[in-house]
Write a protein that holds these residues in place. Structure first.
Motif, PDB file in Angstrom:
ATOM      1  N   ILE A   3     -41.624  -7.166 -37.125  1.00 31.51           N
ATOM      2  CA  ILE A   3     -41.828  -7.378 -35.696  1.00 31.51           C
ATOM      3  C   ILE A   3     -43.080  -6.618 -35.298  1.00 31.51           C
ATOM      4  O   ILE A   3     -43.232  -5.437 -35.614  1.00 31.51           O
ATOM      5  CB  ILE A   3     -40.619  -6.876 -34.878  1.00 31.51           C
ATOM      6  N   ASP A   4     -43.987  -7.304 -34.605  1.00 31.11           N
ATOM      7  CA  ASP A   4     -45.199  -6.668 -34.094  1.00 31.11           C
ATOM      8  C   ASP A   4     -45.021  -6.414 -32.611  1.00 31.11           C
ATOM      9  O   ASP A   4     -44.514  -7.272 -31.881  1.00 31.11           O
ATOM     10  CB  ASP A   4     -46.412  -7.581 -34.316  1.00 31.11           C
ATOM     11  N   TYR A   5     -45.462  -5.247 -32.161  1.00 28.81           N
ATOM     12  CA  TYR A   5     -45.376  -4.867 -30.748  1.00 28.81           C
ATOM     13  C   TYR A   5     -46.777  -4.797 -30.179  1.00 28.81           C
ATOM     14  O   TYR A   5     -47.693  -4.300 -30.848  1.00 28.81           O
ATOM     15  CB  TYR A   5     -44.667  -3.514 -30.604  1.00 28.81           C
ATOM     16  N   SER A   6     -46.935  -5.276 -28.956  1.00 30.08           N
ATOM     17  CA  SER A   6     -48.245  -5.284 -28.299  1.00 30.08           C
ATOM     18  C   SER A   6     -48.118  -4.757 -26.883  1.00 30.08           C
ATOM     19  O   SER A   6     -47.085  -4.918 -26.232  1.00 30.08           O
ATOM     20  CB  SER A   6     -48.807  -6.707 -28.243  1.00 30.08           C
ATOM     21  N   ILE A   7     -49.205  -4.174 -26.429  1.00 26.91           N
ATOM     22  CA  ILE A   7     -49.286  -3.683 -25.046  1.00 26.91           C
ATOM     23  C   ILE A   7     -50.272  -4.565 -24.301  1.00 26.91           C
ATOM     24  O   ILE A   7     -51.428  -4.695 -24.707  1.00 26.91           O
ATOM     25  CB  ILE A   7     -49.736  -2.204 -25.016  1.00 26.91           C
ATOM     26  N   ASN A   8     -49.792  -5.186 -23.247  1.00 27.57           N
ATOM     27  CA  ASN A   8     -50.581  -6.069 -22.379  1.00 27.57           C
ATOM     28  C   ASN A   8     -51.250  -7.225 -23.126  1.00 27.57           C
ATOM     29  O   ASN A   8     -52.327  -7.675 -22.745  1.00 27.57           O
ATOM     30  CB  ASN A   8     -51.597  -5.268 -21.563  1.00 27.57           C
ATOM     31  N   ALA A   9     -50.598  -7.718 -24.167  1.00 25.98           N
ATOM     32  CA  ALA A   9     -51.073  -8.932 -24.839  1.00 25.98           C
ATOM     33  C   ALA A   9     -50.810 -10.118 -23.917  1.00 25.98           C
ATOM     34  O   ALA A   9     -49.847 -10.105 -23.148  1.00 25.98           O
ATOM     35  CB  ALA A   9     -50.343  -9.122 -26.166  1.00 25.98           C
ATOM     36  N   PRO A  10     -51.650 -11.142 -23.973  1.00 23.92           N
ATOM     37  CA  PRO A  10     -51.418 -12.312 -23.118  1.00 23.92           C
ATOM     38  C   PRO A  10     -50.057 -12.954 -23.417  1.00 23.92           C
ATOM     39  O   PRO A  10     -49.703 -13.168 -24.572  1.00 23.92           O
ATOM     40  CB  PRO A  10     -52.549 -13.264 -23.490  1.00 23.92           C
ATOM     41  N   VAL A  11     -49.306 -13.207 -22.348  1.00 21.29           N
ATOM     42  CA  VAL A  11     -48.025 -13.909 -22.428  1.00 21.29           C
ATOM     43  C   VAL A  11     -48.089 -15.013 -21.383  1.00 21.29           C
ATOM     44  O   VAL A  11     -48.364 -14.737 -20.212  1.00 21.29           O
ATOM     45  CB  VAL A  11     -46.836 -12.967 -22.133  1.00 21.29           C
ATOM     46  N   THR A  12     -47.862 -16.253 -21.791  1.00 27.52           N
ATOM     47  CA  THR A  12     -47.897 -17.353 -20.826  1.00 27.52           C
ATOM     48  C   THR A  12     -46.575 -17.418 -20.069  1.00 27.52           C
ATOM     49  O   THR A  12     -45.543 -16.893 -20.534  1.00 27.52           O
ATOM     50  CB  THR A  12     -48.132 -18.706 -21.522  1.00 27.52           C
ATOM     51  N   ASN A  45     -48.353  -4.867 -14.364  1.00 25.21           N
ATOM     52  CA  ASN A  45     -49.478  -4.094 -14.888  1.00 25.21           C
ATOM     53  C   ASN A  45     -49.158  -3.337 -16.178  1.00 25.21           C
ATOM     54  O   ASN A  45     -50.016  -2.659 -16.722  1.00 25.21           O
ATOM     55  CB  ASN A  45     -50.077  -3.169 -13.828  1.00 25.21           C
ATOM     56  N   LEU A  46     -47.936  -3.517 -16.694  1.00 24.99           N
ATOM     57  CA  LEU A  46     -47.610  -2.988 -18.019  1.00 24.99           C
ATOM     58  C   LEU A  46     -46.596  -3.934 -18.653  1.00 24.99           C
ATOM     59  O   LEU A  46     -45.468  -4.065 -18.170  1.00 24.99           O
ATOM     60  CB  LEU A  46     -47.039  -1.570 -17.934  1.00 24.99           C
ATOM     61  N   VAL A  47     -47.028  -4.608 -19.690  1.00 21.75           N
ATOM     62  CA  VAL A  47     -46.159  -5.535 -20.418  1.00 21.75           C
ATOM     63  C   VAL A  47     -46.188  -5.149 -21.892  1.00 21.75           C
ATOM     64  O   VAL A  47     -47.239  -5.177 -22.527  1.00 21.75           O
ATOM     65  CB  VAL A  47     -46.615  -7.004 -20.245  1.00 21.75           C
ATOM     66  N   VAL A  48     -45.032  -4.770 -22.411  1.00 21.22           N
ATOM     67  CA  VAL A  48     -44.896  -4.478 -23.831  1.00 21.22           C
ATOM     68  C   VAL A  48     -44.109  -5.652 -24.415  1.00 21.22           C
ATOM     69  O   VAL A  48     -43.039  -5.992 -23.926  1.00 21.22           O
ATOM     70  CB  VAL A  48     -44.164  -3.145 -24.081  1.00 21.22           C
ATOM     71  N   SER A  49     -44.667  -6.270 -25.438  1.00 19.54           N
ATOM     72  CA  SER A  49     -44.040  -7.460 -26.001  1.00 19.54           C
ATOM     73  C   SER A  49     -43.764  -7.280 -27.482  1.00 19.54           C
ATOM     74  O   SER A  49     -44.437  -6.514 -28.173  1.00 19.54           O
ATOM     75  CB  SER A  49     -44.929  -8.687 -25.767  1.00 19.54           C
ATOM     76  N   ALA A  50     -42.748  -8.010 -27.953  1.00 18.30           N
ATOM     77  CA  ALA A  50     -42.368  -8.000 -29.366  1.00 18.30           C
ATOM     78  C   ALA A  50     -42.528  -9.417 -29.894  1.00 18.30           C
ATOM     79  O   ALA A  50     -42.107 -10.386 -29.250  1.00 18.30           O
ATOM     80  CB  ALA A  50     -40.928  -7.529 -29.530  1.00 18.30           C
ATOM     81  N   TRP A  51     -43.141  -9.538 -31.053  1.00 13.22           N
ATOM     82  CA  TRP A  51     -43.482 -10.834 -31.628  1.00 13.22           C
ATOM     83  C   TRP A  51     -42.992 -10.936 -33.060  1.00 13.22           C
ATOM     84  O   TRP A  51     -43.146  -9.994 -33.845  1.00 13.22           O
ATOM     85  CB  TRP A  51     -45.002 -11.021 -31.606  1.00 13.22           C
ATOM     86  N   ASP A  52     -42.435 -12.080 -33.389  1.00 12.58           N
ATOM     87  CA  ASP A  52     -42.130 -12.440 -34.767  1.00 12.58           C
ATOM     88  C   ASP A  52     -43.094 -13.570 -35.092  1.00 12.58           C
ATOM     89  O   ASP A  52     -42.883 -14.710 -34.687  1.00 12.58           O
ATOM     90  CB  ASP A  52     -40.676 -12.889 -34.905  1.00 12.58           C
ATOM     91  N   GLY A  53     -44.196 -13.225 -35.732  1.00 12.58           N
ATOM     92  CA  GLY A  53     -45.279 -14.193 -35.916  1.00 12.58           C
ATOM     93  C   GLY A  53     -45.868 -14.530 -34.561  1.00 12.58           C
ATOM     94  O   GLY A  53     -46.259 -13.642 -33.808  1.00 12.58           O
ATOM     95  N   SER A  54     -45.881 -15.812 -34.206  1.00  3.82           N
ATOM     96  CA  SER A  54     -46.425 -16.223 -32.904  1.00  3.82           C
ATOM     97  C   SER A  54     -45.332 -16.415 -31.858  1.00  3.82           C
ATOM     98  O   SER A  54     -45.608 -16.845 -30.747  1.00  3.82           O
ATOM     99  CB  SER A  54     -47.223 -17.530 -33.062  1.00  3.82           C
ATOM    100  N   SER A  55     -44.091 -16.066 -32.218  1.00  3.89           N
ATOM    101  CA  SER A  55     -42.962 -16.237 -31.290  1.00  3.89           C
ATOM    102  C   SER A  55     -42.699 -14.952 -30.513  1.00  3.89           C
ATOM    103  O   SER A  55     -42.491 -13.883 -31.114  1.00  3.89           O
ATOM    104  CB  SER A  55     -41.696 -16.619 -32.045  1.00  3.89           C
ATOM    105  N   LEU A  56     -42.686 -15.073 -29.186  1.00  6.25           N
ATOM    106  CA  LEU A  56     -42.319 -13.955 -28.320  1.00  6.25           C
ATOM    107  C   LEU A  56     -40.809 -13.780 -28.413  1.00  6.25           C
ATOM    108  O   LEU A  56     -40.053 -14.689 -28.053  1.00  6.25           O
ATOM    109  CB  LEU A  56     -42.736 -14.258 -26.881  1.00  6.25           C
ATOM    110  N   GLY A  87     -35.040  -3.808 -28.185  1.00 10.09           N
ATOM    111  CA  GLY A  87     -35.029  -3.385 -26.781  1.00 10.09           C
ATOM    112  C   GLY A  87     -35.318  -1.901 -26.641  1.00 10.09           C
ATOM    113  O   GLY A  87     -36.094  -1.481 -25.787  1.00 10.09           O
ATOM    114  N   LYS A  88     -34.715  -1.113 -27.493  1.00 10.94           N
ATOM    115  CA  LYS A  88     -34.953   0.336 -27.485  1.00 10.94           C
ATOM    116  C   LYS A  88     -36.422   0.641 -27.786  1.00 10.94           C
ATOM    117  O   LYS A  88     -37.045   1.477 -27.129  1.00 10.94           O
ATOM    118  CB  LYS A  88     -34.036   0.999 -28.509  1.00 10.94           C
ATOM    119  N   ARG A  89     -36.985  -0.054 -28.754  1.00 12.01           N
ATOM    120  CA  ARG A  89     -38.392   0.162 -29.125  1.00 12.01           C
ATOM    121  C   ARG A  89     -39.323  -0.256 -27.991  1.00 12.01           C
ATOM    122  O   ARG A  89     -40.311   0.434 -27.707  1.00 12.01           O
ATOM    123  CB  ARG A  89     -38.712  -0.618 -30.404  1.00 12.01           C
TER     124      ARG A  89
END
Length: 138
Positions: A3-12, A45-56, A87-89
């Motif tokens: 799982i990759d985590y991103s800060i303020n990555a674009p999310v549609t 103004n703060l979005v932390v996202s988790a990705w499995d490949g290209s899937s949010l 969720g914890k991460r």
């Protein structure tokens, strides 16, 4: 599974809606109102996202001043990935983006109240909500 985590990555808006539909949070959000959902994600103004490949597969969406208060508006993890620490991460990464005096504040879904207690959140009964269509003082 990586799982990759991103800060303020674009999310549609569509990715956001799809995630909420596949989590327990979707039933309490206006998923049918695409303009509202797009505004929710675009104006956070703060979005932390988790990705499995290209899937949010997870999101922690916040509105914050970064110094005193951070309102964690949405914490959602895809049903297929729940109970795996995502969720914890997401919350931990959110917290690392905030100043040392900044409080993390949220309103828990009824079935999630016990979840936050074990993460060391303090329960607070002083929340008030002014629903749309109501005017102050009327």
């Amino acid at each position: 599974m990586t799982i990759d985590y991103s800060i303020n990555a674009p999310v549609t808006a569509d990715q956001f809606i799809d995630l909420l539909e596949s989590s327990t949070l979707g039933e309490r959000r206006p998923l049918e109102d695409h303009i509202c959902m797009a505004g929710m994600i675009a104006n956070s103004n703060l979005v932390v996202s988790a990705w499995d490949g290209s899937s949010l597969i997870g999101i922690a969406r916040s509105v914050t001043d970064f110094h005193y208060a951070c309102y964690l508006s949405d914490l959602a993890v895809h049903r297929d990935y729940q109970q795996s620490g995502i969720g914890k991460r997401l919350q931990a990464i959110t917290q690392t983006q905030l100043g040392p005096r900044c409080k993390l504040i949220l309103i828990a879904a009824p079935e999630a109240s016990t979840y936050y207690a074990h993460l060391k959140y303090t329960h607070n009964e002083r929340c008030w909500v002014l629903e749309p269509g109501k005017s102050i003082g009327d």
